[in-house]
Design a protein around this motif. Structure first.
Motif, PDB file in Angstrom:
ATOM      1  N   PHE A   1       4.485   0.853   1.526  1.00 25.65           N
ATOM      2  CA  PHE A   1       4.665  -0.127   2.591  1.00 25.65           C
ATOM      3  C   PHE A   1       4.411  -1.515   2.013  1.00 25.65           C
ATOM      4  O   PHE A   1       3.426  -1.726   1.309  1.00 25.65           O
ATOM      5  CB  PHE A   1       3.667   0.120   3.730  1.00 25.65           C
ATOM      6  N   THR A   2       5.303  -2.463   2.335  1.00 24.42           N
ATOM      7  CA  THR A   2       5.154  -3.842   1.886  1.00 24.42           C
ATOM      8  C   THR A   2       5.171  -4.746   3.106  1.00 24.42           C
ATOM      9  O   THR A   2       6.032  -4.598   3.981  1.00 24.42           O
ATOM     10  CB  THR A   2       6.299  -4.229   0.929  1.00 24.42           C
TER      11      THR A   2
ATOM     12  N   LEU B   1      -1.010   3.497   7.868  1.00 23.31           N
ATOM     13  CA  LEU B   1      -0.027   2.504   7.418  1.00 23.31           C
ATOM     14  C   LEU B   1       1.199   2.468   8.340  1.00 23.31           C
ATOM     15  O   LEU B   1       1.725   1.398   8.626  1.00 23.31           O
ATOM     16  CB  LEU B   1       0.401   2.790   5.978  1.00 23.31           C
ATOM     17  N   ALA B   2       1.632   3.624   8.817  1.00 21.52           N
ATOM     18  CA  ALA B   2       2.766   3.659   9.740  1.00 21.52           C
ATOM     19  C   ALA B   2       2.403   2.967  11.054  1.00 21.52           C
ATOM     20  O   ALA B   2       3.214   2.224  11.622  1.00 21.52           O
ATOM     21  CB  ALA B   2       3.190   5.104   9.994  1.00 21.52           C
TER      22      ALA B   2
ATOM     23  N   ALA C   1       0.851  -1.195   0.000  1.00 24.08           N
ATOM     24  CA  ALA C   1       0.000   0.000   0.000  1.00 24.08           C
ATOM     25  C   ALA C   1       0.884   1.241   0.000  1.00 24.08           C
ATOM     26  O   ALA C   1       1.953   1.248   0.611  1.00 24.08           O
ATOM     27  CB  ALA C   1      -0.913   0.003   1.219  1.00 24.08           C
ATOM     28  N   SER C   2       0.399   2.280  -0.684  1.00 21.98           N
ATOM     29  CA  SER C   2       1.149   3.531  -0.764  1.00 21.98           C
ATOM     30  C   SER C   2       0.309   4.682  -0.253  1.00 21.98           C
ATOM     31  O   SER C   2      -0.920   4.672  -0.375  1.00 21.98           O
ATOM     32  CB  SER C   2       1.542   3.832  -2.217  1.00 21.98           C
ATOM     33  N   ALA C   3       0.997   5.666   0.308  1.00 21.85           N
ATOM     34  CA  ALA C   3       0.319   6.867   0.784  1.00 21.85           C
ATOM     35  C   ALA C   3       1.310   8.023   0.792  1.00 21.85           C
ATOM     36  O   ALA C   3       2.527   7.829   0.913  1.00 21.85           O
ATOM     37  CB  ALA C   3      -0.242   6.641   2.177  1.00 21.85           C
ATOM     38  N   GLU C   4       0.778   9.222   0.659  1.00 21.70           N
ATOM     39  CA  GLU C   4       1.594  10.420   0.710  1.00 21.70           C
ATOM     40  C   GLU C   4       1.926  10.733   2.163  1.00 21.70           C
ATOM     41  O   GLU C   4       1.068  10.625   3.046  1.00 21.70           O
ATOM     42  CB  GLU C   4       0.839  11.584   0.070  1.00 21.70           C
ATOM     43  N   LYS C   5       3.167  11.121   2.413  1.00 16.23           N
ATOM     44  CA  LYS C   5       3.608  11.431   3.773  1.00 16.23           C
ATOM     45  C   LYS C   5       2.695  12.482   4.406  1.00 16.23           C
ATOM     46  O   LYS C   5       2.300  13.447   3.751  1.00 16.23           O
ATOM     47  CB  LYS C   5       5.042  11.963   3.773  1.00 16.23           C
TER      48      LYS C   5
END
Length: 181
Positions: A83-84, A57-58, A45-49
């Protein structure tokens, strides 16, 4: 002869006109419970900081790293972080493969009671409550991702009933979770 035909017709009319009562509705809904409330871990999954998605996700990564069941990594590309998560061989068997990730039980939701019944043209609509119970070791992870959820909290659900062949039949609910396999 005339009264012999009148009695079955009268009984059939009374049977078809009977309302669905709360106890009967609850008895038909109750067997579908308890259901498993899962926590879902994406494979990638991906996300903007700085966004809420990034913070979720963090938090997920932090909690999964503590569990020791997943290998996790983060790759930065500009403002995006990917994130993987990979399941380790020694992970509990309760963690199952799901579409685009993994699913593990976080708690159970149990049937509580019917709270409102509304007649409809086709039959009846029942609003009922479920309660979150029996948290598992993964519940803190679920709570971190869904911060407004607490053990013991109730949520409304809806069920529809129809008359078929003179009997009430549960035709659908809006429950999103499923019974344990």
């Amino acid at each position: 002869m005339r009264t012999a035909l009148l009695v079955p017709i009268l009984l059939l009319t009374l049977a078809c006109g009977s309302k669905l009562d709360r106890r009967k509705a609850e008895d038909m809904i109750r067997p579908a419970y308890p259901v498993v409330v899962p926590v879902t871990v994406p494979e990638k999954a991906s996300a903007e900081k700085g966004t809420p998605a990034f913070l979720r996700l963090a938090t997920l990564k932090e909690n999964l790293d503590k569990s020791g069941w997943f290998e996790s990594s983060v790759k930065t590309e500009g403002a995006m972080e990917t994130f993987t998560f990979r399941l380790k061989p020694g992970a509990p068997k309760a963690i199952k493969a799901a579409p685009q990730g993994f699913s593990m039980p976080a708690a159970e939701a149990v049937f509580v009671r019917a709270i409102k019944m509304e007649p409809t043209r086709e039959g009846a609509r029942v609003i009922y409550e479920i309660r979150l119970e029996k948290p598992t070791a993964q519940f803190p992870l679920f709570a971190a991702m869904h911060q407004d959820v607490r053990v013991g909290q109730t949520k409304p659900r809806h069920a529809t009933f129809e008359r078929k062949s003179g009997a009430w039949v549960l035709t659908a609910t809006d429950e999103v979770f499923h019974k344990a396999e």
